[in-house]
Design an enzyme around this catalytic site. Structure first.
Site, PDB file in Angstrom:
ATOM      1  N   TRP A  99      20.143 -11.916 -26.884  1.00 37.33           N
ATOM      2  CA  TRP A  99      18.911 -11.833 -27.672  1.00 37.33           C
ATOM      3  C   TRP A  99      17.971 -10.779 -27.119  1.00 37.33           C
ATOM      4  O   TRP A  99      17.289 -10.074 -27.876  1.00 37.33           O
ATOM      5  CB  TRP A  99      18.251 -13.208 -27.745  1.00 37.33           C
ATOM      6  CG  TRP A  99      19.166 -14.225 -28.351  1.00 37.33           C
ATOM      7  CD1 TRP A  99      19.749 -15.291 -27.744  1.00 37.33           C
ATOM      8  CD2 TRP A  99      19.667 -14.229 -29.702  1.00 37.33           C
ATOM      9  NE1 TRP A  99      20.568 -15.969 -28.612  1.00 37.33           N
ATOM     10  CE2 TRP A  99      20.531 -15.335 -29.818  1.00 37.33           C
ATOM     11  CE3 TRP A  99      19.456 -13.412 -30.813  1.00 37.33           C
ATOM     12  CZ2 TRP A  99      21.194 -15.650 -31.011  1.00 37.33           C
ATOM     13  CZ3 TRP A  99      20.118 -13.711 -32.002  1.00 37.33           C
ATOM     14  CH2 TRP A  99      20.965 -14.811 -32.087  1.00 37.33           C
ATOM     15  N   ASP A 166       9.647 -13.509 -25.284  1.00 34.15           N
ATOM     16  CA  ASP A 166      10.339 -14.370 -26.236  1.00 34.15           C
ATOM     17  C   ASP A 166      10.626 -15.670 -25.500  1.00 34.15           C
ATOM     18  O   ASP A 166      11.453 -15.726 -24.601  1.00 34.15           O
ATOM     19  CB  ASP A 166      11.635 -13.689 -26.694  1.00 34.15           C
ATOM     20  CG  ASP A 166      12.495 -14.581 -27.601  1.00 34.15           C
ATOM     21  OD1 ASP A 166      12.112 -15.745 -27.837  1.00 34.15           O
ATOM     22  OD2 ASP A 166      13.550 -14.103 -28.057  1.00 34.15           O
ATOM     23  N   LYS A 190      13.990 -25.284 -30.813  1.00 36.81           N
ATOM     24  CA  LYS A 190      14.520 -25.798 -29.542  1.00 36.81           C
ATOM     25  C   LYS A 190      13.646 -26.949 -29.036  1.00 36.81           C
ATOM     26  O   LYS A 190      14.112 -28.070 -28.905  1.00 36.81           O
ATOM     27  CB  LYS A 190      14.572 -24.695 -28.481  1.00 36.81           C
ATOM     28  CG  LYS A 190      15.133 -23.366 -28.953  1.00 36.81           C
ATOM     29  CD  LYS A 190      16.588 -23.420 -29.342  1.00 36.81           C
ATOM     30  CE  LYS A 190      17.099 -22.039 -29.715  1.00 36.81           C
ATOM     31  NZ  LYS A 190      18.482 -22.056 -30.201  1.00 36.81           N
TER      32      LYS A 190
END
Length: 360
Positions: A99, A166, A190
């Protein structure tokens, strides 16, 4: 048979948040209309929007000079919205996983990108150390937790330039000093809700600072007009995911806030990592000092590789859900986010011990 949810993407949620969401689908705010049908301009919804923002501010001690808003598009959309709004000439990125690499790739559309360090050489099994953050960059971007590889940056970095993070997969799992960051963003799915809403925490002086002409929806100034109260509601927000986020954050507060989550998460992670290190059938894949509290990755020990498929089936038979490792790593991954109960981790540990005993 009881199921134990270790899924890494959309994952386990607090039961009370799920129950509240079910009730709200039937009837939101005693209106006789369900949350899936309600207008986002009603007083009841405006109250939810105000209260969910206040929960974010309270739980993370977010100062008044930071804006908080909720958008669609997931963290992947922020990969290009961040540089669109903040990159003038050059940005610096720490590449610690897939990511992080994708975020850097998107930034290259807007200017020069410097990769200050990368752990790709060892399949992202560690977090790089000893790098230098370039002071001529507009911002330094990090991904604090790497779901695929099971590594995590455990402390807030002291950066000489604007720090952007992030935090999709570890937000609300540990205390964070928001003032060390220019911006924090992430997908909710999450620790803070279901998929469908993205949180953005950004220092107000950075909003509207872009020197390029931006599309309306890309411009952060669109979503936080100081002179109006409709923050995050330039267009229809993702109402249902925000409502579940609201209920999830209320659960976090009731349990004692982020500090309490951190204590719970450390206990769960220690329990599972200790078993991985003790058990002759398994071995961890991440450097021990960088092991994630959220995503525990492990494989069969050397000489035991032939038992991987057998253990997967055995674990399923014991109610373990979602422990298959990412295809780029293989093996196993147990995601033990905030709402994953300690009892589930204990059940997985017992499963691993039983499997070892059967193969001695």
């Amino acid at each position: 048979m009881q199921k134990h949810n270790f899924n890494a993407g959309p994952c386990v949620l607090p039961k009370q948040a799920i129950e509240a969401a079910i009730e709200a689908i039937r009837d939101f705010d005693n209106t006789g209309i369900g949350i899936l049908e309600i207008s986002h301009r009603t007083p009841g919804w405006e109250r939810v929007m105000a209260e969910v923002e206040q929960l974010w501010r309270e739980l993370l001690n977010i100062p008044d000079n930071y804006a908080v808003f909720f958008l669609g598009g997931g963290a992947s959309t922020q990969f290009f919205e961040v540089p669109a709004n903040l990159l003038k000439k050059k940005a610096a990125y720490l590449q610690t996983g897939v990511w992080a690499k994708k975020a850097a790739k998107e930034a290259k559309f807007y200017g020069e990108v410097e990769i200050v360090a990368s752990s790709e050489d060892k399949t992202y099994s560690y977090v790089p150390k000893g790098y230098t953050i370039p002071t001529d960059a507009d911002y330094f971007h990090i991904t604090t937790n790497n779901t695929i590889y099971g590594t995590e940056i455990h402390e807030d970095i002291d950066s000489p330039i604007t720090l952007v993070a992030d935090m999709s997969s570890d937000i609300m799992s540990r205390p964070v000093d928001v003032t060390k960051y220019g911006m924090i963003y992430g997908g909710a799915q999450k620790n803070v809700g279901p998929a469908g809403v993205t949180f953005v925490i950004v220092r107000k002086d950075l909003i509207g600072s872009s020197e390029r002409k931006l599309q309306t929806m890309v411009d952060y100034a669109t979503h936080f007009p100081e002179e109006q109260r409709n923050h995050s509601m330039f267009n229809t927000p993702p109402v249902f995911p925000i409502f579940v986020m609201y209920q999830t954050l209320k659960w976090v507060k009731e349990l004692g806030g982020v500090e309490a989550m951190y204590k719970r998460n450390k206990e769960k992670a220690e329990l599972l990592y200790n078993e991985i290190d003790r058990n002759s059938m398994f071995v961890g894949t991440a450097a021990k000092e960088d092991r994630s509290l959220m995503n525990v990755c492990f494989v069969m020990a050397e000489g035991k590789e032939q038992y991987e498929a057998e253990f997967m089936e055995f674990a399923k038979s014991k109610g373990m859900v979602g422990i298959k490792g990412h295809r780029s790593v293989g093996g196993f991954r147990a995601s033990i986010y905030n709402a994953c109960p300690k009892e589930s981790v204990e059940a997985l540990v017992a499963c691993m011990q039983e499997f070892e005993a059967a193969h001695k």
